[in-house]
Motif scaffolding. Structure first.
Motif, PDB file in Angstrom:
ATOM      1  N   TYR A   1       0.861  -1.175   0.000  1.00 17.67           N
ATOM      2  CA  TYR A   1       0.000   0.000   0.000  1.00 17.67           C
ATOM      3  C   TYR A   1       0.900   1.229   0.000  1.00 17.67           C
ATOM      4  CZ  TYR A   1      -2.458   4.039   1.744  1.00 17.67           C
ATOM      5  OH  TYR A   1      -2.933   5.316   1.869  1.00 17.67           O
ATOM      6  N   ARG A   2       0.491   2.230  -0.749  1.00 14.10           N
ATOM      7  CA  ARG A   2       1.147   3.526  -0.687  1.00 14.10           C
ATOM      8  C   ARG A   2       0.115   4.578  -1.051  1.00 14.10           C
ATOM      9  NH1 ARG A   2       2.308   5.708  -5.668  1.00 14.10           N
ATOM     10  NH2 ARG A   2       2.182   4.261  -7.423  1.00 14.10           N
ATOM     11  N   TYR A   3       0.414   5.811  -0.668  1.00 18.18           N
ATOM     12  CA  TYR A   3      -0.465   6.910  -1.030  1.00 18.18           C
ATOM     13  C   TYR A   3       0.225   7.718  -2.110  1.00 18.18           C
ATOM     14  CZ  TYR A   3      -3.624  10.829  -0.885  1.00 18.18           C
ATOM     15  OH  TYR A   3      -4.531  11.784  -1.251  1.00 18.18           O
ATOM     16  N   ASP A   4      -0.458   7.926  -3.218  1.00 18.43           N
ATOM     17  CA  ASP A   4       0.064   8.709  -4.338  1.00 18.43           C
ATOM     18  C   ASP A   4      -0.461  10.141  -4.184  1.00 18.43           C
ATOM     19  OD1 ASP A   4       0.599   9.951  -6.787  1.00 18.43           O
ATOM     20  OD2 ASP A   4       0.187   8.132  -7.953  1.00 18.43           O
ATOM     21  N   ALA A   5       0.349  11.002  -3.576  1.00 22.72           N
ATOM     22  CA  ALA A   5      -0.080  12.378  -3.299  1.00 22.72           C
ATOM     23  C   ALA A   5      -0.326  13.161  -4.580  1.00 22.72           C
ATOM     24  CB  ALA A   5       0.964  13.081  -2.439  1.00 22.72           C
ATOM     25  N   GLU A   6       0.444  12.871  -5.607  1.00 25.42           N
ATOM     26  CA  GLU A   6       0.287  13.583  -6.878  1.00 25.42           C
ATOM     27  C   GLU A   6      -1.099  13.341  -7.472  1.00 25.42           C
ATOM     28  OE1 GLU A   6       2.281  13.082 -11.184  1.00 25.42           O
ATOM     29  OE2 GLU A   6       3.701  13.504  -9.554  1.00 25.42           O
ATOM     30  N   ARG A   7      -1.574  12.110  -7.386  1.00 33.19           N
ATOM     31  CA  ARG A   7      -2.890  11.764  -7.933  1.00 33.19           C
ATOM     32  C   ARG A   7      -4.004  11.850  -6.883  1.00 33.19           C
ATOM     33  NH1 ARG A   7       0.005   7.385 -11.107  1.00 33.19           N
ATOM     34  NH2 ARG A   7       0.059   8.231 -13.210  1.00 33.19           N
ATOM     35  N   GLY A   8      -3.624  11.997  -5.619  1.00 29.73           N
ATOM     36  CA  GLY A   8      -4.611  12.088  -4.560  1.00 29.73           C
ATOM     37  C   GLY A   8      -5.379  10.799  -4.340  1.00 29.73           C
ATOM     38  N   CYS A   9      -4.653   9.673  -4.410  1.00 27.45           N
ATOM     39  CA  CYS A   9      -5.336   8.391  -4.222  1.00 27.45           C
ATOM     40  C   CYS A   9      -4.428   7.385  -3.533  1.00 27.45           C
ATOM     41  CB  CYS A   9      -5.810   7.827  -5.563  1.00 27.45           C
ATOM     42  SG  CYS A   9      -4.488   7.357  -6.679  1.00 27.45           S
ATOM     43  N   GLY A  10      -5.063   6.404  -2.891  1.00 31.39           N
ATOM     44  CA  GLY A  10      -4.326   5.282  -2.354  1.00 31.39           C
ATOM     45  C   GLY A  10      -4.069   4.286  -3.472  1.00 31.39           C
ATOM     46  N   VAL A  11      -2.997   3.523  -3.343  1.00 34.07           N
ATOM     47  CA  VAL A  11      -2.651   2.515  -4.347  1.00 34.07           C
ATOM     48  C   VAL A  11      -2.366   1.197  -3.617  1.00 34.07           C
ATOM     49  CG1 VAL A  11      -1.058   1.842  -6.184  1.00 34.07           C
ATOM     50  CG2 VAL A  11      -1.634   4.267  -5.861  1.00 34.07           C
ATOM     51  N   VAL A  12      -3.134   0.173  -3.947  1.00 42.16           N
ATOM     52  CA  VAL A  12      -2.915  -1.165  -3.406  1.00 42.16           C
ATOM     53  C   VAL A  12      -2.485  -2.060  -4.552  1.00 42.16           C
ATOM     54  CG1 VAL A  12      -4.050  -3.218  -2.467  1.00 42.16           C
ATOM     55  CG2 VAL A  12      -4.485  -0.982  -1.444  1.00 42.16           C
ATOM     56  N   LEU A  13      -1.379  -2.748  -4.358  1.00 41.80           N
ATOM     57  CA  LEU A  13      -0.897  -3.714  -5.336  1.00 41.80           C
ATOM     58  C   LEU A  13      -0.828  -5.064  -4.639  1.00 41.80           C
ATOM     59  CD1 LEU A  13       0.229  -4.229  -8.191  1.00 41.80           C
ATOM     60  CD2 LEU A  13       2.504  -3.741  -7.275  1.00 41.80           C
ATOM     61  N   VAL A  14      -1.457  -6.062  -5.226  1.00 45.60           N
ATOM     62  CA  VAL A  14      -1.438  -7.421  -4.683  1.00 45.60           C
ATOM     63  C   VAL A  14      -0.547  -8.260  -5.579  1.00 45.60           C
ATOM     64  CG1 VAL A  14      -2.836  -9.457  -4.131  1.00 45.60           C
ATOM     65  CG2 VAL A  14      -3.755  -7.159  -3.735  1.00 45.60           C
ATOM     66  N   ASP A  15       0.339  -9.023  -4.965  1.00 50.16           N
ATOM     67  CA  ASP A  15       1.277  -9.859  -5.717  1.00 50.16           C
ATOM     68  C   ASP A  15       0.514 -10.999  -6.388  1.00 50.16           C
ATOM     69  OD1 ASP A  15       3.360 -11.481  -6.657  1.00 50.16           O
ATOM     70  OD2 ASP A  15       4.619 -11.029  -4.941  1.00 50.16           O
ATOM     71  N   TRP A  16       0.648 -11.113  -7.703  1.00 50.91           N
ATOM     72  CA  TRP A  16      -0.061 -12.159  -8.450  1.00 50.91           C
ATOM     73  C   TRP A  16       0.397 -13.543  -8.029  1.00 50.91           C
ATOM     74  CZ3 TRP A  16       2.523 -15.699 -11.442  1.00 50.91           C
ATOM     75  CH2 TRP A  16       3.843 -15.389 -11.763  1.00 50.91           C
ATOM     76  N   ASN A  17       1.573 -13.622  -7.410  1.00 51.80           N
ATOM     77  CA  ASN A  17       2.126 -14.903  -7.002  1.00 51.80           C
ATOM     78  C   ASN A  17       1.890 -15.200  -5.517  1.00 51.80           C
ATOM     79  OD1 ASN A  17       3.466 -17.253  -7.755  1.00 51.80           O
ATOM     80  ND2 ASN A  17       5.449 -16.472  -7.094  1.00 51.80           N
ATOM     81  N   ALA A  18       1.180 -14.333  -4.814  1.00 46.90           N
ATOM     82  CA  ALA A  18       0.947 -14.519  -3.378  1.00 46.90           C
ATOM     83  C   ALA A  18       0.092 -15.763  -3.135  1.00 46.90           C
ATOM     84  CB  ALA A  18       0.273 -13.290  -2.790  1.00 46.90           C
ATOM     85  N   LYS A  19       0.347 -16.434  -2.026  1.00 46.31           N
ATOM     86  CA  LYS A  19      -0.382 -17.662  -1.713  1.00 46.31           C
ATOM     87  C   LYS A  19      -1.798 -17.390  -1.225  1.00 46.31           C
ATOM     88  CE  LYS A  19       3.687 -20.382  -0.799  1.00 46.31           C
ATOM     89  NZ  LYS A  19       4.388 -21.285   0.075  1.00 46.31           N
ATOM     90  N   ALA A  20      -2.061 -16.211  -0.719  1.00 43.89           N
ATOM     91  CA  ALA A  20      -3.384 -15.885  -0.173  1.00 43.89           C
ATOM     92  C   ALA A  20      -3.750 -14.466  -0.619  1.00 43.89           C
ATOM     93  CB  ALA A  20      -3.376 -16.011   1.342  1.00 43.89           C
TER      94      ALA A  20
END
Length: 182
Positions: free
Chosen positions: A27-46
């Motif tokens: 998770y990170r906050y993109d201040a330039e775009r004014g939005c939160g960003v969630v990235l989930v690993d495609w290889n994650a087990k859960a």
């Protein structure tokens, strides 16, 4: 918890994050775009559970307390949650492991079968933001009773890493995460 008002937009993506087993998302906050960003690993087990963990970071950072500041370390809204988490056997044991000098800590007694890879990982797992995100994903899994989420929770609880609470010790933590009227 879920009646917090207006939140910034949240961008969600699936991609490759790292080769580390414990990294299932970010998770990170993109201040330039004014939005939160969630990235989930495609290889994650859960993946679904990892997604909830990252949503926990988003709520901690944007919905509780002052937007843009993590509430979990010190905001009064989470005083009861912090007290419940710190009183839990899991966190007490993790703190004992954190104090261990070995690179790969193994402690006797109830910790005999517990292993946390290294001091850096132990410190990371004890950060308030990480404890909040783990407790949030845990709470959603038990509250919704979705079988897949409960299987993911069990996957993490049954592993050698000390990361999640058993049902009994999680009850006081869950009580602190309940919203009005729940």
């Amino acid at each position: 918890m879920h009646g917090v008002g207006t939140l910034p937009p949240l961008r969600i993506g699936i991609g490759w994050i790292s080769g580390e087993e414990l990294v299932g998302g970010s998770y990170r906050y993109d201040a330039e775009r004014g939005c939160g960003v969630v990235l989930v690993d495609w290889n994650a087990k859960a993946q679904e559970f990892g997604f909830l963990h990252e949503i926990g970071h988003f709520f901690d950072h944007q919905a509780l307390g002052e937007p843009g500041t993590y509430a979990s370390p010190a905001h009064s809204l989470l005083d009861g949650w912090r007290a419940a988490v710190e009183a839990s056997t899991t966190v007490i044991m993790l703190r004992q492991l954190y104090g261990a000098a070995q690179e790969s800590a193994r402690v006797g007694g109830p910790l005999a079968d517990v292993h946390v890879a290294n001091a850096e990982t132990r410190g990371y797992l004890l950060k308030p933001a990480e404890l909040f995100a783990r407790s949030y994903s845990h709470y959603v899994a038990i509250r919704t009773k979705r079988k897949k989420l409960l299987r993911h929770l069990d996957y993490w609880r049954e592993g050698p890493e000390l990361m999640f609470w058993d049902d009994q010790e999680f009850t006081p933590i869950a009580d602190q995460l309940r919203g009005p009227g729940e």
